[in-house]
Every structure is written in C-alpha cells, then in structure tokens.
Design a protein around this motif. Sequence first.
Motif, short mmCIF file in Angstrom:
data_model
loop_
_atom_site.label_atom_id
_atom_site.label_comp_id
_atom_site.label_asym_id
_atom_site.label_seq_id
_atom_site.Cartn_x
_atom_site.Cartn_y
_atom_site.Cartn_z
N UNK A 44 -2.37 -24.03 -20.15
CA UNK A 44 -2.51 -23.91 -21.68
C UNK A 44 -3.24 -22.72 -21.89
N UNK A 45 -3.82 -22.60 -23.05
CA UNK A 45 -4.52 -21.40 -23.64
C UNK A 45 -6.10 -21.45 -23.34
N UNK A 46 -6.41 -22.62 -22.41
CA UNK A 46 -7.80 -22.67 -22.05
C UNK A 46 -8.18 -22.52 -20.50
N UNK A 47 -9.18 -21.67 -20.38
CA UNK A 47 -9.59 -21.41 -19.00
C UNK A 47 -11.12 -21.47 -18.91
N UNK A 48 -11.59 -22.34 -17.91
CA UNK A 48 -12.88 -22.40 -17.50
C UNK A 48 -13.24 -22.07 -16.10
N UNK A 49 -14.21 -21.95 -15.70
CA UNK A 49 -14.70 -21.47 -14.13
C UNK A 49 -16.05 -22.47 -14.10
N UNK A 50 -15.93 -23.04 -12.68
CA UNK A 50 -17.05 -23.55 -12.23
C UNK A 50 -17.92 -22.76 -11.40
N UNK A 51 -19.25 -23.36 -10.95
CA UNK A 51 -20.14 -22.41 -10.32
C UNK A 51 -19.73 -21.59 -9.13
N UNK A 52 -18.52 -22.20 -8.47
CA UNK A 52 -17.93 -21.59 -7.48
C UNK A 52 -16.76 -20.53 -7.50
N UNK A 53 -16.72 -20.21 -8.82
CA UNK A 53 -15.74 -19.32 -9.30
C UNK A 53 -14.23 -19.77 -9.31
N UNK A 54 -14.09 -21.36 -8.98
CA UNK A 54 -12.72 -22.00 -9.37
C UNK A 54 -12.40 -22.16 -10.86
N UNK A 55 -11.18 -21.74 -11.10
CA UNK A 55 -10.62 -21.57 -12.33
C UNK A 55 -10.10 -22.82 -12.71
N UNK A 56 -10.05 -23.19 -13.85
CA UNK A 56 -9.34 -24.71 -14.44
C UNK A 56 -8.65 -24.58 -15.53
N UNK A 57 -7.50 -25.22 -15.81
CA UNK A 57 -6.83 -25.08 -16.94
C UNK A 57 -6.04 -26.56 -16.86
N UNK A 58 -5.46 -26.95 -18.09
CA UNK A 58 -4.79 -28.00 -18.52
C UNK A 58 -3.61 -28.01 -19.41
#
Length: 178
Positions: A44-58
């Motif tokens: 999707x056009x959404x992208x977030x990162x956790x404190x371990x620099x893993x990227x997430x989208x949905x």
Amino acid sequence: MKKILYLIVLGRNASKHAKIMRINPNNLKKISLTKVKSKSYLISDQLIFDKYNNAYSYTKSSNNINGKNCLRIYKGKVNKKHSKLNLKQVIKHAPGSNNYPANIPQSMAYNQRSGRIYFVANGEIMSVSSHKLGHLKRKDIQDTVFNTNKEFEGLTFDSKGYAYLATRYQIFRSTRPL
C-alpha cells in the motif's frame, strides 16, 4: 541515528511495481530509489518502521482470496540498495469493514513503547503485536469500534506512548500512554 524520509512510489500498476524512495529531510533530495521485492507483489502507500528498523505495510483484500475484507500485513527491510517486504499475516476482518465494506484502513502507526502496530479506519482502530506477527491468535488482536461519525485520518505516538489521532478537523491526544 540518521533521520531519513521514506516515500512509496506506486506508479502506474500500483502495487505491482512499487518503489521506495529514501529522502534527505534537510534538503529534500533523493538518496536512493529501490524496487520493492515481494513474492505477492502487494503493497500500500503506507510504510512504518519498528525500533529494530523492520518495515511494515498492508493491503486490504476486497476479493475472495483468504476471504473478503482481509487485512494483509507485510514485513521486511528497506535500505538504500534493497527493499523487500513479505506477507507475514492475514487477518480475516480488516478494520473498517464492521461499518460498511467500502470503509478501509486509512493509515497505520507503530507504538515503540508497546511494540504494537495500529491500523486506523473511520471510527475504528485495531492493533496487533509486532512481535507475534506471523503467529497471531485472536487474543493478540485488539479492536475498538468508536460510536462516532468522525473520519479518522491518521495516528501517531510520542516517545512516552501517548497517541495522537487526527480526524478531519481535529487532533485528539490519549489521556494515558497506550
């Protein structure tokens, strides 16, 4: 830690040929542009990162693949040479589908204090544990449907875990850390 802005470039065939652009926040110049490698070719056009620099989208599935109105969550790594996101979890009922099927998740956020990923739809917020992603059980999913007609637009968290919810014309702050 070096600060970088990220932009998902969906292009003509949207999720099939997505790219992630890394941008210098000081001069707004492009640092790098990488194609997203994904076995399912969805993003999707959404992208977030956790404190371990893993990227997430949905993405939200609107067809009968794994059921109608499923939320598909992707996890991976993004750097200046590679961007790779893989499907980690399918949740049978995407937030927003409780109200009506056209209501879709509009944004996502990560709370570093709790380690949870939040999905925001109009009048509904769902969260999942980032640590259990790929092995989530029903008890790991928290879903709150609000009795409101406000259009929820986005959510973010400060370093203490307080939530900030943006609606169409207002911003609300949680009364306690989440």
